[in-house]
Design an enzyme around this catalytic site. Structure first.
Site, PDB file in Angstrom:
ATOM      1  N   THR A 195      17.283  11.292 -47.681  1.00 47.31           N
ATOM      2  CA  THR A 195      18.428  10.301 -47.892  1.00 47.31           C
ATOM      3  C   THR A 195      19.674  11.381 -47.591  1.00 47.31           C
ATOM      4  O   THR A 195      19.313  12.627 -48.146  1.00 47.31           O
ATOM      5  CB  THR A 195      18.418   9.333 -48.677  1.00 47.31           C
ATOM      6  OG1 THR A 195      19.512   8.554 -48.621  1.00 47.31           O
ATOM      7  CG2 THR A 195      18.513   9.845 -50.087  1.00 47.31           C
ATOM      8  N   CYS A 196      20.784  10.543 -47.659  1.00 43.41           N
ATOM      9  CA  CYS A 196      22.023  11.802 -47.929  1.00 43.41           C
ATOM     10  C   CYS A 196      23.207  10.748 -47.817  1.00 43.41           C
ATOM     11  O   CYS A 196      23.140   9.622 -48.102  1.00 43.41           O
ATOM     12  CB  CYS A 196      22.041  12.739 -46.523  1.00 43.41           C
ATOM     13  SG  CYS A 196      22.157  11.741 -44.869  1.00 43.41           S
ATOM     14  N   GLY A 197      24.297  11.139 -47.067  1.00 42.38           N
ATOM     15  CA  GLY A 197      25.466  10.175 -47.057  1.00 42.38           C
ATOM     16  C   GLY A 197      25.235   9.165 -46.171  1.00 42.38           C
ATOM     17  O   GLY A 197      25.684   7.924 -46.355  1.00 42.38           O
TER      18      GLY A 197
END
Length: 285
Positions: free
Chosen positions: A240-242
């Site tokens: 995941t990330c932004g």
């Protein structure tokens, strides 16, 4: 030293040697964060690797979703690739204008569609230009090419699946955002999102996957980087990330490091950070 694996990473030397191959297709998959200055398409128009087509991550996405650049429906992906002259039997190489940043998102999108003959250019356009290699400002000649796809649902997770994984701990959830955003002390670049991280997730900022010259670390170095963050590479992973771009960079790094059991949380923090009924953790683990 690049792996020169046409399914993960290839070097600038490899690409230059294959530049005139009739079944090679090169994509510029550049994309910038909302906080970054620059116009990826204008930069592509000004200078790109010969024959490269521009892959617009924001446009080749699911326009029905309110979330940024979610994975495109199969039909849209196929129609866009056909129009770009990318299809069955092609070896694809994707690069971006920052080194390795957004190109893995394009790599993951192809993998999601069942297309595995795609690699990221190690070091990207900056390395290519620094080495004095050829660029052009001409649009490529494009002819329709048939493409068949088979979507690989196992390579993507939705918010419900990630919430279960967070609760059960049966996956390593790995977050590529900068550490300040992960622990909730730095603001999110998108307004209206809560600060913090998915409970139980581990933080491996995407910058830690790279050497100083913008190339990806070796498999051994990547394994050490993940281990230092407390990631168990024997477990399946959700990245995941932004907004799902750098999550794909983690996926590529996991693949290079030898963990082939991974999936991208496409909604990422743009989704998780928006809903108050989803738990958020802050501070150090």
């Amino acid at each position: 030293m690049a792996l020169d694996d046409p399914k993960t990473l290839v070097s600038t030397d490899w690409l230059e040697a294959h530049l005139r191959d009739p079944d090679l297709r090169i994509l510029d998959g550049s994309w910038f964060l909302p906080t970054m200055e620059g116009d990826a398409k204008a930069s592509y128009d000004a200078a790109h690797i010969p024959g490269a087509r521009f892959f617009d991550i924001d446009e080749i996405s699911d326009s029905r979703s309110s979330l940024p650049h979610m994975a495109p429906p199969v039909e849209k992906f196929v129609s866009r690739m056909r129009a770009m002259g990318v299809g069955d039997g092609h070896q694809v190489v994707v690069y971006d204008q920052m080194g390795i940043f957004s190109a893995p998102r394009v790599w993951w999108t192809f993998r999601l569609m069942g297309k595995t003959d795609i690699a990221v250019l190690d070091g990207g356009l900056p390395k290519w230009i620094a080495e004095g290699r050829e660029t052009e400002d001409l649009p490529p000649m494009m002819r329709d090419r048939h493409m068949t796809v088979q979507r690989q649902a196992n390579l993507v997770k939705d918010v419900t699946q990630v919430a279960h994984a967070s609760k059960l701990g049966d996956y390593e959830i790995i977050d590529a955002r900068a550490h300040g955003r992960f622990i909730g002390v730095d603001p999110e670049p998108r307004p209206g999102l809560r600060q913090g991280h998915i409970p139980g997730s581990k933080n491996v900022p995407y910058t830690e996957l790279l050497h100083a010259d913008g190339t990806m670390k070796t498999p051994e170095e990547l394994r050490a980087t993940f281990a230092a963050a407390g990631v168990d590479l024997a477990k399946p992973a959700i990245t995941t990330c932004g907004s799902g771009v750098n999550a794909a960079m983690l996926a590529l790094a996991l693949e290079v490091a030898g963990n082939h059991d991974w999936a991208v949380y496409d909604g990422a923090w743009a989704e998780w950070g928006m809903y108050n009924d989803l738990k958020v953790a802050t501070g150090e683990a």
